[in-house]
Motif scaffolding. Structure first.
Motif, PDB file in Angstrom:
ATOM      1  N   ILE A 133      -0.018   4.407   2.193  1.00 29.73           N
ATOM      2  CA  ILE A 133       0.099   3.961   0.901  1.00 29.73           C
ATOM      3  C   ILE A 133       0.851   4.937   0.040  1.00 29.73           C
ATOM      4  N   ILE A 155       2.113  -0.718  -6.146  1.00 30.88           N
ATOM      5  CA  ILE A 155       2.384  -0.420  -4.677  1.00 30.88           C
ATOM      6  C   ILE A 155       4.182   0.135  -3.917  1.00 30.88           C
ATOM      7  N   SER A 211       0.519  -4.665   4.365  1.00 31.89           N
ATOM      8  CA  SER A 211      -0.415  -3.958   5.051  1.00 31.89           C
ATOM      9  C   SER A 211      -0.842  -4.539   6.815  1.00 31.89           C
ATOM     10  N   THR A 228      -5.272  -0.157   4.044  1.00 32.83           N
ATOM     11  CA  THR A 228      -4.101  -0.329   4.366  1.00 32.83           C
ATOM     12  C   THR A 228      -4.746  -0.665   5.562  1.00 32.83           C
ATOM     13  N   THR A 242      -5.099   6.305   1.300  1.00 35.70           N
ATOM     14  CA  THR A 242      -3.973   6.686   1.194  1.00 35.70           C
ATOM     15  C   THR A 242      -3.005   6.053   2.899  1.00 35.70           C
ATOM     16  N   ALA A 261      -2.987  -2.853   1.171  1.00 34.99           N
ATOM     17  CA  ALA A 261      -2.169  -2.799   0.141  1.00 34.99           C
ATOM     18  C   ALA A 261      -0.393  -3.377   0.581  1.00 34.99           C
TER      19      ALA A 261
END
Lengths: 280, 345
Positions: free
Chosen positions: A170, A149, A155, A108, A83, A134
């Protein structure tokens, strides 16, 4: 030892390992496990031979959780999600990438100058892992599991060395049949409010409470819009006062069942094909 | 004996003299480093060094480290240089451990690497605290028992192909290679020296082998490495062996009426516990009364895990898929081992 004894022993071992291999495999239910990794996050979703791991906790403790729930003969994890690059979320992923074959890695563009993060990057770089960045338009399907998502928007807009990585976490919705789980990373009020404004938060069954139940990461708005049946707090011994008392009071007031990894250990929730779920 | 005393005096003086100084040591790591969730610990020239978990240091690597000595401890340790050891046997060890890690989940892979190669994993999980509670840790770390199995296994296989004298010589080489591969831990070295004395005695036709051999090997080890006298593993392994030699026969008499299958394991465990229990009680402040029972229930799996696990590991280096299938045969055994330890803790 006589030959027939050895043959008998080998046969016995072959049969018992086959038996254990079959028993450890379960394709009737979808399982979501908040792993007990101490202070940190690691959430494992399993259906059949497909596994999705969201964050890896601070250290190798995550391996015990993976070992306990993934069939012993399956050393492939279909998708690993990071995340955001904080130690309590990525630390254990080093061991995960060393031991398991990971097919895809969703993250990311945020990075960290932390020495262990460099170790993680070099391990991932040395393997054939499909890296996906993401963005909120992304939906992933793995067998019968769907993943939407919600955050970050893009990102590329996550600045590479953002001081506060939490809001670029995320955030995703994991779906199986009618069951939906909202996984929030460490997102803070600012980010949550934006998601609510954009109409992205809707009714779910399962909420991973953001940031280990910290005070600055939850609003009554989030709880009203997501109206979860269970709220899972992934937390261990810490000096930050997680989970915050006000957060717990708020959850109690709204009659949301709270499950904490520091009290229950790893928390397994099973969902059947009709979408009904229960705590194991 | 005199050599030993002088060596010990030199050793203890060394430690005191460096207080407050910054030291830089360049040496080979002679024992497997212990790993923790955020750090690793290893022993160099009389000092314990704690370093960050990465880059990982392996047994046999040459390191240069720097740190400040404060009351016998090194603080602010830094890694200046790391040279990986390219030795064939150590490379072999590394590859097999990595194969175990990739093939079996935790804690099964740590259990197997510990039993077969004395590998010290991070020991953070529940399983490790359960091992400590049930007094079964000695099974999972390298112990003299491993050498006994290797020696016994080699002898019984070799005797099928060659005369006794040759078999003894080959076994002798075999246990030393094993002792090297499994990290030269105190209990392993003690046991290897003792078995060597026993094997050599057999070579010259003398069967008498006893407490003298034990003390001789203790003396030899302390001359080579005086710091072992503080090593709990060293102390425990000697007490356990001495206690086995003194009490096995007596315990056996007491347990005459026990069924044959469990009698040997139970006798061995009880006899060893007589000497070890007081030490455990003093150092850890506790002692599990069920420990002999748990040991009896799990010990039989150890030789099987060692044999199948090493065959699987070696085959796995050549044909990974096939090696993995062989390794899966140990899963019921490790599963049983882990369950029993879990139930009794």
């Amino acid at each position: 030892m006589k030959i027939w004894k050895i043959v008998f022993l080998l046969e016995f071992l072959v049969i018992t390992s086959l038996l254990l291999a079959i028993l450890s495999f379960n394709n009737k239910k979808f399982q979501i496990i908040a792993c007990d990794v101490g202070q940190g996050d690691a959430i494992l979703a399993i259906y059949g031979d497909i596994q999705i791991l969201t964050d890896g906790g601070p250290d190798s403790k995550v391996l015990d959780c993976l070992g306990a729930y993934i069939p012993f003969w399956d050393n492939t994890i279909e998708l690993v999600i990071l995340t955001h690059p904080d130690k309590d979320h990525f630390g254990g992923l080093i061991d995960v990438f060393e031991r398991y074959e990971v097919l895809s890695f969703l993250k990311t563009k945020a990075t960290s100058s932390n020495q262990s993060y460099q170790v993680l990057e070099s391990i991932v770089g040395g393997k054939e892992v499909d890296t996906i960045y993401a963005s909120d338009s992304l939906s992933i399907r793995l067998g019968k599991i769907y993943l939407d998502i919600l955050n970050p928007i893009d990102s590329n807009e996550v600045s590479i060395e953002d001081k506060n990585l939490n809001n670029s976490s995320i955030v995703s919705v994991l779906k199986f049949g009618n069951f939906e789980a909202l996984l929030t990373g460490d997102i803070e009020i600012e980010g949550i409010n934006r998601l609510i404004m954009e109409g992205k938060i809707h009714d779910v069954d399962y909420l991973k409470v953001p940031h280990h139940g910290s005070k600055n990461n939850i609003t009554s708005g989030l709880l009203r819009f997501s109206s979860p049946e269970v709220a899972v707090i992934s937390v261990g011994k810490n000096s930050y006062g997680h989970p915050n008392k006000e957060v717990l009071d708020l959850l109690n007031k709204l009659n949301i069942r709270v499950l904490r990894t520091d009290e229950l250990g790893s928390i397994l929730i099973e969902v059947n094909k009709e979408g009904q779920f229960y705590l194991d | 004996m005199l050599v030993f005393v002088i060596r010990l005096i030199i050793f203890s003086n060394n430690l005191k003299n460096f207080n407050g100084h910054i030291i830089r040591i360049s040496a080979k790591v002679l024992q497997e480093p212990s790993k923790f969730s955020n750090s690793q610990k290893f022993y160099l020239e009389g000092f314990n060094f704690y370093l960050p978990k990465y880059p990982q240091i392996n047994y046999g690597d040459r390191v240069t480290v720097e740190g400040t000595v404060q009351s016998g401890k090194v603080i602010n340790a830094k890694l200046i240089n790391l040279e990986n050891n390219e030795n064939v046997l150590l490379g072999f060890r590394k590859k097999i451990i990595s194969f175990y890690k990739k093939s079996l989940p935790e804690p099964h892979s740590s259990l197997i690497s510990g039993i077969i190669l004395g590998y010290k994993s991070e020991q953070t999980g529940i399983f490790w605290s359960q091992l400590r509670k049930t007094g079964t840790m000695h099974v999972v770390v390298a112990s003299g028992m491993n050498v006994a199995f290797v020696a016994g296994f080699l002898m019984s296989i070799l005797l099928m192909f060659m005369p006794r004298k040759k078999a003894i010589l080959v076994s002798l080489v075999g246990i030393w290679i094993y002792s090297f591969i499994s990290g030269f831990e105190a209990p392993i070295v003690r046991s290897t020296i003792m078995f060597s004395i026993a094997l050599v005695a057999q070579l010259f036709g003398r069967l008498s082998f006893s407490i003298n051999a034990l003390f001789l090997s203790a003396l030899l080890m302390l001359i080579i490495k005086p710091s072992w006298i503080y090593d709990l593993g060293f102390i425990l392994s000697f007490t356990a062996t001495a206690s086995l030699m003194l009490f096995t026969k007596r315990v056996e008499k007491l347990l005459k009426w026990f069924p044959k299958y469990i009698k040997t394991d139970l006798t061995t465990t009880l006899a060893a516990q007589i000497g070890v229990a007081p030490i455990l009680f003093v150092t850890f402040g506790g002692f599990n009364l069920l420990s002999p029972l748990v040991n009896t229930l799990i010990l039989w799996t150890v030789p099987l895990i060692m044999i199948i696990g090493s065959v699987g590991g070696i085959v796995g280096l050549i044909i990974p898929g096939f090696g993995r299938l062989i390794l899966y045969l140990t899963y019921p055994l490790t599963w049983y081992f882990i369950s029993i330890v879990g139930i009794f803790s």
